[in-house]
Design an enzyme around this catalytic site. Structure first.
Site, PDB file in Angstrom:
ATOM      1  N   THR A 119      33.851   1.595 -31.609  1.00 42.06           N
ATOM      2  CA  THR A 119      32.927   1.759 -32.696  1.00 42.06           C
ATOM      3  C   THR A 119      33.589   1.204 -33.986  1.00 42.06           C
ATOM      4  O   THR A 119      34.818   1.051 -34.156  1.00 42.06           O
ATOM      5  CB  THR A 119      32.919   3.116 -33.189  1.00 42.06           C
ATOM      6  OG1 THR A 119      32.155   4.172 -31.965  1.00 42.06           O
ATOM      7  CG2 THR A 119      32.107   3.720 -34.486  1.00 42.06           C
TER       8      THR A 119
ATOM      9  N   ARG B 288      21.299   9.635 -25.694  1.00 38.60           N
ATOM     10  CA  ARG B 288      22.472  10.242 -26.242  1.00 38.60           C
ATOM     11  C   ARG B 288      22.718   9.781 -27.780  1.00 38.60           C
ATOM     12  O   ARG B 288      23.045   8.577 -27.809  1.00 38.60           O
ATOM     13  CB  ARG B 288      23.734  10.338 -25.537  1.00 38.60           C
ATOM     14  CG  ARG B 288      24.945  10.895 -26.267  1.00 38.60           C
ATOM     15  CD  ARG B 288      25.855   9.815 -26.571  1.00 38.60           C
ATOM     16  NE  ARG B 288      27.043  10.354 -27.186  1.00 38.60           N
ATOM     17  CZ  ARG B 288      27.757   9.659 -27.829  1.00 38.60           C
ATOM     18  NH1 ARG B 288      27.606   8.598 -28.316  1.00 38.60           N
ATOM     19  NH2 ARG B 288      29.065  10.292 -28.273  1.00 38.60           N
TER      20      ARG B 288
ATOM     21  N   GLY C 261      25.591   9.408 -30.841  1.00 39.06           N
ATOM     22  CA  GLY C 261      26.724   9.918 -31.154  1.00 39.06           C
ATOM     23  C   GLY C 261      26.850  10.237 -32.742  1.00 39.06           C
ATOM     24  O   GLY C 261      26.008  10.618 -33.379  1.00 39.06           O
ATOM     25  N   ASP C 262      27.953  10.510 -33.424  1.00 37.26           N
ATOM     26  CA  ASP C 262      28.201  10.853 -34.549  1.00 37.26           C
ATOM     27  C   ASP C 262      28.012   9.562 -35.600  1.00 37.26           C
ATOM     28  O   ASP C 262      27.720   9.883 -36.877  1.00 37.26           O
ATOM     29  CB  ASP C 262      29.947  11.210 -34.933  1.00 37.26           C
ATOM     30  CG  ASP C 262      30.780   9.823 -34.336  1.00 37.26           C
ATOM     31  OD1 ASP C 262      30.524   9.402 -33.328  1.00 37.26           O
ATOM     32  OD2 ASP C 262      31.733   9.580 -35.041  1.00 37.26           O
TER      33      ASP C 262
ATOM     34  N   THR D 249      35.667   6.795 -36.186  1.00 37.28           N
ATOM     35  CA  THR D 249      35.472   6.134 -34.834  1.00 37.28           C
ATOM     36  C   THR D 249      36.266   7.275 -33.806  1.00 37.28           C
ATOM     37  O   THR D 249      37.035   7.992 -34.091  1.00 37.28           O
ATOM     38  CB  THR D 249      36.208   4.746 -34.868  1.00 37.28           C
ATOM     39  OG1 THR D 249      36.222   4.401 -33.563  1.00 37.28           O
ATOM     40  CG2 THR D 249      37.549   4.896 -35.151  1.00 37.28           C
ATOM     41  N   GLY D 250      35.817   7.008 -32.763  1.00 35.70           N
ATOM     42  CA  GLY D 250      36.395   7.988 -31.697  1.00 35.70           C
ATOM     43  C   GLY D 250      35.298   8.738 -30.975  1.00 35.70           C
ATOM     44  O   GLY D 250      34.162   8.369 -30.878  1.00 35.70           O
TER      45      GLY D 250
ATOM     46  N   GLY E 265      32.595  10.950 -30.255  1.00 36.24           N
ATOM     47  CA  GLY E 265      31.343  11.413 -31.182  1.00 36.24           C
ATOM     48  C   GLY E 265      31.178  12.959 -31.269  1.00 36.24           C
ATOM     49  O   GLY E 265      31.064  13.556 -32.196  1.00 36.24           O
TER      50      GLY E 265
END
Ligand code: GLY
Length: 306
Positions: free
Chosen positions: A172, A200, A202-203, A223-224, A226
């Site tokens: 990300t 889906r 994500g964050d 990042t990472g 989510g």
């Protein structure tokens, strides 16, 4: 008196292998060049973060735009958010499949729509109605990711176990900037997680989770993995720590501690306040990042002082 601009970007936090470090560092440096070009000529933080993220969306190295992870059906599905710290205006897109640069559409939403967030076909329709060209989903797919998904699915991992491993690519991308007018902004863009279920989200595109900006607190991009990040509303959590009088450097590290201790989450974060103080942290083995101020330029695949 004009402020001294600052720009920081990230290109994913995970166990980035040695042979991929160079491409990641090159990518984040290119993003800095693009964003700094905007800030250097007196442009806005908002324009700078958009320009920086577009470069990384266009770079196949990262999990954003073309070259992103594929979902379970073998499609690219993208999420992005951009936010203006001066006005708190924001624009986000989720689960889009036909936009080369989701952050550009997000910016268009911020500027031209009374709404904040569009998903799927509605987001693509908004983009087309505002003069943005739609691409085919196949145009966003690269052979490396077809093979990546094939191998991952062949491993027949039990459902859910694919959600996060630091060994998996989590590229990300994001940017935070301060401009000469004293305004800050943030943007984040992603293809999400490998083999994710279609639909889906994500964050990254959720306000306060993967991205946040408020001149009174901080600009943040994460990042990472989510799911834990969004459960903790981590970008806003971090900005609130800055609002309470803590330095962005401390808040960034504390956010990673919180993510790890509360939900065993893994990821990375960049934080910047309107005074130009910044923090960069991750709890994964590596994170691609780059930073530029009037007096220094730096980049790396690891923040050494954690
Ligand atoms: N942080 C990107 C995602 O989980 O979608």
């Amino acid at each position: 008196m004009p402020n001294n601009p600052v720009l920081a970007v990230h290109g994913g936090a995970w166990a980035l292998p040695d042979d991929m470090v160079e491409a990641h560092i090159r990518g984040v440096r290119n993003a800095i060049s693009a964003g700094w070009g905007v800030l250097g000529r007196g442009g806005t933080a908002l324009d700078a973060v958009e320009a920086a993220v577009v470069i990384m969306e266009d770079d196949d190295t990262f999990d954003a735009g073309r070259g992103s992870f594929l979902n379970r059906d073998g499609k690219v599905q993208l999420d992005a958010l951009i936010m203006d710290g001066a006005t708190l205006r924001a624009g986000g897109v989720g689960c889009v499949e036909r936009l080369r640069n989701p952050v550009r559409t997000a910016r268009k939403i911020l500027t031209e729509s009374p709404h904040v967030y569009f998903v799927g076909e509605g987001a693509e329709r908004f983009a087309a109605e505002h003069g943005m060209e739609l691409c085919r989903n196949e145009d966003l797919v690269v052979p490396r990711e077809i093979e990546h998904l094939r191998r991952h699915q062949a491993d027949a991992a039990p459902p859910g176990s694919e959600l996060f491993s630091a060994e998996l690519n989590h590229d990300t991308v994001g940017a935070v900037a301060l401009d000469r007018h004293g305004n800050i902004a943030a943007a984040t863009s992603t293809g999400g997680t490998l083999n994710k279920a279609p639909g889906r989200l994500g964050d990254s595109s959720l306000i306060g989770c993967g991205c946040y900006a408020d001149n009174q607190t901080a600009a943040v991009s994460t990042t990472g993995w989510g799911e834990p990040i969004m459960k903790l509303v981590l970008a806003k959590w971090t900005a609130d720590r800055v609002a309470a009088g803590n330095l962005p450097e401390w808040a960034a590290k504390e956010a990673m501690n919180y993510l790890e201790q509360r939900l065993k989450g893994q990821g990375g974060i960049i934080v910047l306040n309107a005074q130009g103080q910044f923090g960069i942290a991750h709890n994964t083995p590596r994170m691609a990042w780059a930073l530029k101020t009037m007096t220094k330029e730096d980049s790396g695949a690891k923040v050494e002082n954690r």
